[in-house]
Write a protein that holds these residues in place. Structure first.
Motif, PDB file in Angstrom:
ATOM      1  N   ASN A  28      -7.109  29.177  34.247  1.00 16.64           N
ATOM      2  CA  ASN A  28      -7.103  29.690  32.871  1.00 16.64           C
ATOM      3  C   ASN A  28      -6.787  31.178  32.825  1.00 16.64           C
ATOM      4  OD1 ASN A  28      -8.317  27.757  30.521  1.00 16.64           O
ATOM      5  ND2 ASN A  28      -8.913  27.084  32.564  1.00 16.64           N
ATOM      6  N   LEU A  29      -5.852  31.532  31.955  1.00 16.61           N
ATOM      7  CA  LEU A  29      -5.363  32.912  31.850  1.00 16.61           C
ATOM      8  C   LEU A  29      -5.211  33.269  30.375  1.00 16.61           C
ATOM      9  CD1 LEU A  29      -2.504  34.480  33.898  1.00 16.61           C
ATOM     10  CD2 LEU A  29      -2.221  34.342  31.434  1.00 16.61           C
ATOM     11  N   LEU A  30      -5.441  34.520  30.040  1.00 15.27           N
ATOM     12  CA  LEU A  30      -5.344  34.994  28.652  1.00 15.27           C
ATOM     13  C   LEU A  30      -4.334  36.136  28.552  1.00 15.27           C
ATOM     14  CD1 LEU A  30      -6.365  35.280  25.673  1.00 15.27           C
ATOM     15  CD2 LEU A  30      -8.206  36.751  26.576  1.00 15.27           C
ATOM     16  N   ILE A  31      -3.435  36.035  27.576  1.00 12.04           N
ATOM     17  CA  ILE A  31      -2.497  37.131  27.281  1.00 12.04           C
ATOM     18  C   ILE A  31      -2.875  37.721  25.929  1.00 12.04           C
ATOM     19  CG2 ILE A  31      -0.093  37.811  26.943  1.00 12.04           C
ATOM     20  CD1 ILE A  31       0.727  35.321  28.525  1.00 12.04           C
TER      21      ILE A  31
ATOM     22  N   ILE B  87      -2.916  27.602  32.778  1.00 16.66           N
ATOM     23  CA  ILE B  87      -3.292  27.266  31.405  1.00 16.66           C
ATOM     24  C   ILE B  87      -3.411  28.587  30.651  1.00 16.66           C
ATOM     25  CG2 ILE B  87      -5.068  26.267  29.925  1.00 16.66           C
ATOM     26  CD1 ILE B  87      -5.757  24.380  32.196  1.00 16.66           C
ATOM     27  N   VAL B  88      -2.497  28.814  29.720  1.00 16.25           N
ATOM     28  CA  VAL B  88      -2.376  30.132  29.087  1.00 16.25           C
ATOM     29  C   VAL B  88      -2.939  30.102  27.670  1.00 16.25           C
ATOM     30  CG1 VAL B  88      -0.787  31.959  28.385  1.00 16.25           C
ATOM     31  CG2 VAL B  88      -0.312  30.620  30.454  1.00 16.25           C
ATOM     32  N   HIS B  89      -3.790  31.064  27.375  1.00 12.30           N
ATOM     33  CA  HIS B  89      -4.318  31.278  26.026  1.00 12.30           C
ATOM     34  C   HIS B  89      -3.714  32.575  25.497  1.00 12.30           C
ATOM     35  CE1 HIS B  89      -7.425  28.234  26.987  1.00 12.30           C
ATOM     36  NE2 HIS B  89      -7.396  28.798  28.181  1.00 12.30           N
ATOM     37  N   LYS B  90      -3.315  32.577  24.206  1.00 11.79           N
ATOM     38  CA  LYS B  90      -2.626  33.740  23.634  1.00 11.79           C
ATOM     39  C   LYS B  90      -3.432  34.338  22.497  1.00 11.79           C
ATOM     40  CE  LYS B  90       0.999  31.216  22.794  1.00 11.79           C
ATOM     41  NZ  LYS B  90       2.337  30.798  22.310  1.00 11.79           N
TER      42      LYS B  90
END
Length: 440
Positions: A5-8, A29-32
């Motif tokens: 899980n990663l957040l931009i 798994i990208v959260h924006k």
């Protein structure tokens, strides 16, 4: 918990979407989020380990947001996205705990390897934090040998009492770990545990640190200071290496043990405290008494409950348990010890006890490039002790190869290499000349 899980966080929607697409193709798994506030909300909801964050956001400065992210999840690694002219801010952010920074638009080829390394760093920090949280009290003591279990059983009996404890054992046998375990299992556990090493500082400084002082007691005493005894009131004070405490201070500690009172430096009034004392030493205190270096009355006062901690060479069956524990502590990835590596650990003479083993494992993990630890990663003295391994190499050849590997790891940094090898810088240069190793 998904580890990908990663957040931009970036208000430039087009760039945010582009980065998300690049990283999703790599399996993340990208959260924006397009604002800092939105980012903090997503961080709280999802098992995020890495954050890519713009330095300039409509509602936050990226450096300020970094502080809030770390407060919420300390193990999360933050990579700053910076436009031209804001690199100075990102360098400042790194000093405040950011993992790294990349320049928008120019560093897309660096994102994927940088993010991968950031995830490794996040995993490593998370493991250490979990261990520190989970391993409280006697759970922090690793091993299953009969000698260790006997010492733990004795410590568990004395922990709930108010008795002062004397821990005896060689340097590196875990006296401080036992002191903490006893404190955590005592009625004082909700209060502080303070520690001081009596051999590590000068006698004058030790006295002021322990007992405190009044303003004007000596040159430089510009205000009143509470000593550790006063600070530990209602808790536990751990006096490590008490065998090195000066005689005049031993008399003051004896008074604390007898009636709980002491006098600050430069004061006339007596102070009273309720402190549990745990003392430790690697010295034979009876011999020190006979030599006149240690007060006999203090020795008998301290030794009401004495606990002997076994040296590592007497509990060899615990070595591999401890090694595995330190591997998990220092490495986020799964690393195994091969059979030769384990055999050399078991054969070694551990003069530095657990502390030496811990340092050895940390060093081998630094040198390792794979998922297996083999005998070549150990210092030359380990390999030279075995007739089964490296039989075609003499000790000098093994040492030469080891120095080359460490130099390769440090990219030729001689000071760091000498520290890792445990030798002086002059010795390193001498050995490099001896083995004709290039000085880069």
């Amino acid at each position: 918990m998904n580890s990908k899980n990663l957040l931009i966080i970036d208000d430039e929607k087009r760039l945010c979407d582009l980065l998300a697409r690049i990283l999703e193709l790599e399996g993340y798994i990208v959260h924006k989020a397009y604002t800092g506030k939105e980012g903090l909300t997503l961080l709280a909801k999802h098992p995020i380990k890495v954050v890519l964050c713009d330095v300039k956001l409509p509602d936050f400065n990226g450096i300020d947001l970094l502080v809030l992210i770390k407060q919420q999840k300390p193990f999360v690694q933050v990579i700053h996205l910076t436009a031209y002219g804001t690199i100075t801010d990102s360098v400042k952010a790194i000093k405040n705990g950011a993992y790294d920074y990349i320049t928008k638009g120019d560093d897309n080829d660096k994102i994927i390897p940088l993010v991968a390394k950031a995830f490794e760093a996040a995993d490593k920090v998370a493991v250490v934090q979990q261990q520190q949280t989970a391993q409280k009290g006697f759970d922090a003591i690793i091993g299953q040998s009969a000698l260790l279990l006997e010492a733990i059983a004795m410590a568990k009996k004395v922990a709930p009492t108010q008795a002062n404890v004397l821990l005896l054992g060689e340097t590196g046998t875990g006296k401080e770990v036992f002191a903490k375990a006893i404190h955590d299992a005592s009625k004082y556990k909700e209060s502080v545990l303070l520690a001081i090493n009596c051999s590590a500082i000068s006698a004058d400084l030790l006295e002021s640190e322990l007992f405190g002082y009044k303003k004007g007691a000596f040159t430089g005493a510009l205000q009143d200071k509470k000593g550790l005894l006063e600070q530990a009131d209602g808790g536990t004070l751990f006096l490590d290496e008490i065998g090195d405490m000066p005689l005049h201070m031993q008399a003051k500690i004896l008074r604390v043990l007898e009636d709980g009172t002491f006098i600050k430096l430069g004061d006339l009034q007596t102070k009273k405290v309720q402190v549990r004392l745990i003392a430790a030493t690697h010295k034979n205190l009876l011999e020190e008494v006979e030599k006149g270096n240690f007060r006999e009355d203090l020795f008998y006062r301290l030794s009401v409950f004495t606990l002997h901690l076994p040296k590592l060479n007497d509990r060899k069956e615990d070595i591999l348990f401890l090694a595995e524990h330190f591997i998990k502590q220092f490495s986020a990835s799964t690393v195994k010890m091969n059979a030769d590596f384990q055999q050399l650990l078991l054969q070694h003479n551990w003069k530095g006890n657990i502390r030496e083993l811990k340092n050895t494992i940390e060093r081998t993990l630094i040198l390792s490039t794979g998922a297996s630890l083999d005998s070549s990663l150990l210092p030359a003295s380990f390999n030279a002790a075995s007739s089964k391994i490296n039989t075609n190499l003499d000790m000098a050849s093994i040492e030469e190869e080891h120095i080359k590997k460490v130099l390769q790891y440090t990219l030729g940094n001689k000071t760091e290499t000498a520290q890792l090898l445990g030798i002086g810088l002059a010795t390193l240069y001498r050995k490099m000349d001896l083995y004709s190793i290039p000085k880069y």
